[in-house]
Design a protein around this motif. Sequence first.
Motif, PDB file in Angstrom:
ATOM      1  N   PHE A  32       0.840  -1.193   0.000  1.00 30.16           N
ATOM      2  CA  PHE A  32       0.000   0.000   0.000  1.00 30.16           C
ATOM      3  C   PHE A  32       0.873   1.241   0.000  1.00 30.16           C
ATOM      4  O   PHE A  32       2.066   1.177   0.259  1.00 30.16           O
ATOM      5  N   ASP A  33       0.261   2.387  -0.304  1.00 31.25           N
ATOM      6  CA  ASP A  33       1.002   3.638  -0.225  1.00 31.25           C
ATOM      7  C   ASP A  33       0.256   4.595   0.690  1.00 31.25           C
ATOM      8  O   ASP A  33      -0.927   4.431   0.961  1.00 31.25           O
ATOM      9  N   LEU A 124     -11.369   7.671   0.890  1.00 33.64           N
ATOM     10  CA  LEU A 124     -12.171   6.587   0.306  1.00 33.64           C
ATOM     11  C   LEU A 124     -12.625   6.947  -1.111  1.00 33.64           C
ATOM     12  O   LEU A 124     -12.556   6.119  -2.014  1.00 33.64           O
ATOM     13  N   ALA A 125     -13.057   8.191  -1.305  1.00 34.13           N
ATOM     14  CA  ALA A 125     -13.508   8.621  -2.636  1.00 34.13           C
ATOM     15  C   ALA A 125     -12.368   8.545  -3.652  1.00 34.13           C
ATOM     16  O   ALA A 125     -12.563   8.103  -4.786  1.00 34.13           O
ATOM     17  N   ARG A 126     -11.190   8.956  -3.225  1.00 38.12           N
ATOM     18  CA  ARG A 126     -10.035   8.892  -4.131  1.00 38.12           C
ATOM     19  C   ARG A 126      -9.682   7.441  -4.455  1.00 38.12           C
ATOM     20  O   ARG A 126      -9.503   7.071  -5.618  1.00 38.12           O
ATOM     21  N   TYR A 127      -9.573   6.618  -3.427  1.00 38.45           N
ATOM     22  CA  TYR A 127      -9.127   5.244  -3.648  1.00 38.45           C
ATOM     23  C   TYR A 127     -10.189   4.367  -4.296  1.00 38.45           C
ATOM     24  O   TYR A 127      -9.860   3.295  -4.806  1.00 38.45           O
ATOM     25  N   PHE A 128     -11.433   4.807  -4.338  1.00 44.36           N
ATOM     26  CA  PHE A 128     -12.444   4.094  -5.119  1.00 44.36           C
ATOM     27  C   PHE A 128     -11.991   4.031  -6.578  1.00 44.36           C
ATOM     28  O   PHE A 128     -12.055   2.980  -7.213  1.00 44.36           O
ATOM     29  N   TRP A 129     -11.517   5.167  -7.094  1.00 46.15           N
ATOM     30  CA  TRP A 129     -11.057   5.214  -8.488  1.00 46.15           C
ATOM     31  C   TRP A 129      -9.778   4.425  -8.680  1.00 46.15           C
ATOM     32  O   TRP A 129      -9.588   3.781  -9.710  1.00 46.15           O
ATOM     33  N   HIS A 130      -8.905   4.441  -7.685  1.00 41.90           N
ATOM     34  CA  HIS A 130      -7.694   3.617  -7.770  1.00 41.90           C
ATOM     35  C   HIS A 130      -8.064   2.132  -7.747  1.00 41.90           C
ATOM     36  O   HIS A 130      -7.408   1.316  -8.406  1.00 41.90           O
ATOM     37  N   GLY A 158      -5.869  -1.062   2.079  1.00 45.88           N
ATOM     38  CA  GLY A 158      -4.784  -0.761   3.018  1.00 45.88           C
ATOM     39  C   GLY A 158      -4.367   0.694   2.939  1.00 45.88           C
ATOM     40  O   GLY A 158      -4.106   1.347   3.957  1.00 45.88           O
ATOM     41  N   SER A 159      -4.334   1.229   1.726  1.00 51.20           N
ATOM     42  CA  SER A 159      -3.982   2.638   1.537  1.00 51.20           C
ATOM     43  C   SER A 159      -5.020   3.558   2.171  1.00 51.20           C
ATOM     44  O   SER A 159      -4.663   4.578   2.771  1.00 51.20           O
ATOM     45  N   VAL A 160      -6.303   3.206   2.054  1.00 44.50           N
ATOM     46  CA  VAL A 160      -7.369   4.012   2.661  1.00 44.50           C
ATOM     47  C   VAL A 160      -7.187   4.063   4.172  1.00 44.50           C
ATOM     48  O   VAL A 160      -7.217   5.136   4.785  1.00 44.50           O
ATOM     49  N   VAL A 161      -6.988   2.902   4.777  1.00 45.79           N
ATOM     50  CA  VAL A 161      -6.884   2.839   6.242  1.00 45.79           C
ATOM     51  C   VAL A 161      -5.665   3.614   6.740  1.00 45.79           C
ATOM     52  O   VAL A 161      -5.777   4.479   7.619  1.00 45.79           O
ATOM     53  N   VAL A 162      -4.513   3.325   6.168  1.00 46.27           N
ATOM     54  CA  VAL A 162      -3.280   3.952   6.657  1.00 46.27           C
ATOM     55  C   VAL A 162      -3.270   5.453   6.373  1.00 46.27           C
ATOM     56  O   VAL A 162      -2.890   6.252   7.232  1.00 46.27           O
TER      57      VAL A 162
END
Length: 187
Positions: A32-33, A124-130, A158-162
Amino acid sequence: MQKNSLTVYIEAGLIATLAFIISLFPIEGTGFDIALGSIPITLFCLRRGWKAGIFTGLLWGLLTIILGGASIIHPVQVVLDYPVAFAFNGLAGLVAPALQQATASGNQRKATYYIFLSTFIGTLARYFWHFITGVYYWGRFAPEGWSVGFYSFVFNGGSVVVTTVIAGLALLLLYRQARQLFVGELA
């Protein structure tokens, strides 16, 4: 009114540039990043609202492409992973009126809640597209035996959570030290 609009556009450009610069320092975990650029974007969203936040995220995504920070494997992937995904980070501003009200009334507990909620919504909105591009474009990097959907969900989840935890804590510390940064006229 026009002077205020110009101020918001200038502030948006500065924040998008700051987010891009912060993003040049990659912090990656196992699979994750951490999007540190979301810290100034979310702060701006809480100060100016979701409309200005979407514009600022869009600028951040475009800067990332133009200045060579984008990972490119397909034209559609580039559009979804950068201008679209980063613009959606601006939805963090949906919580701005509630945070500003909590700040005005001095309710620290509600302010803390809204800072983390805002960070979570934008991330969450950003990583939905990722996640979407992970399924359609990055899935070929999935470990053997993993479905592309599960791979994208694990990586992006994982990226969303961190990112939510780290950005939320950073914003909370900033809020406790410089509350006035979070108060602005919503655009």
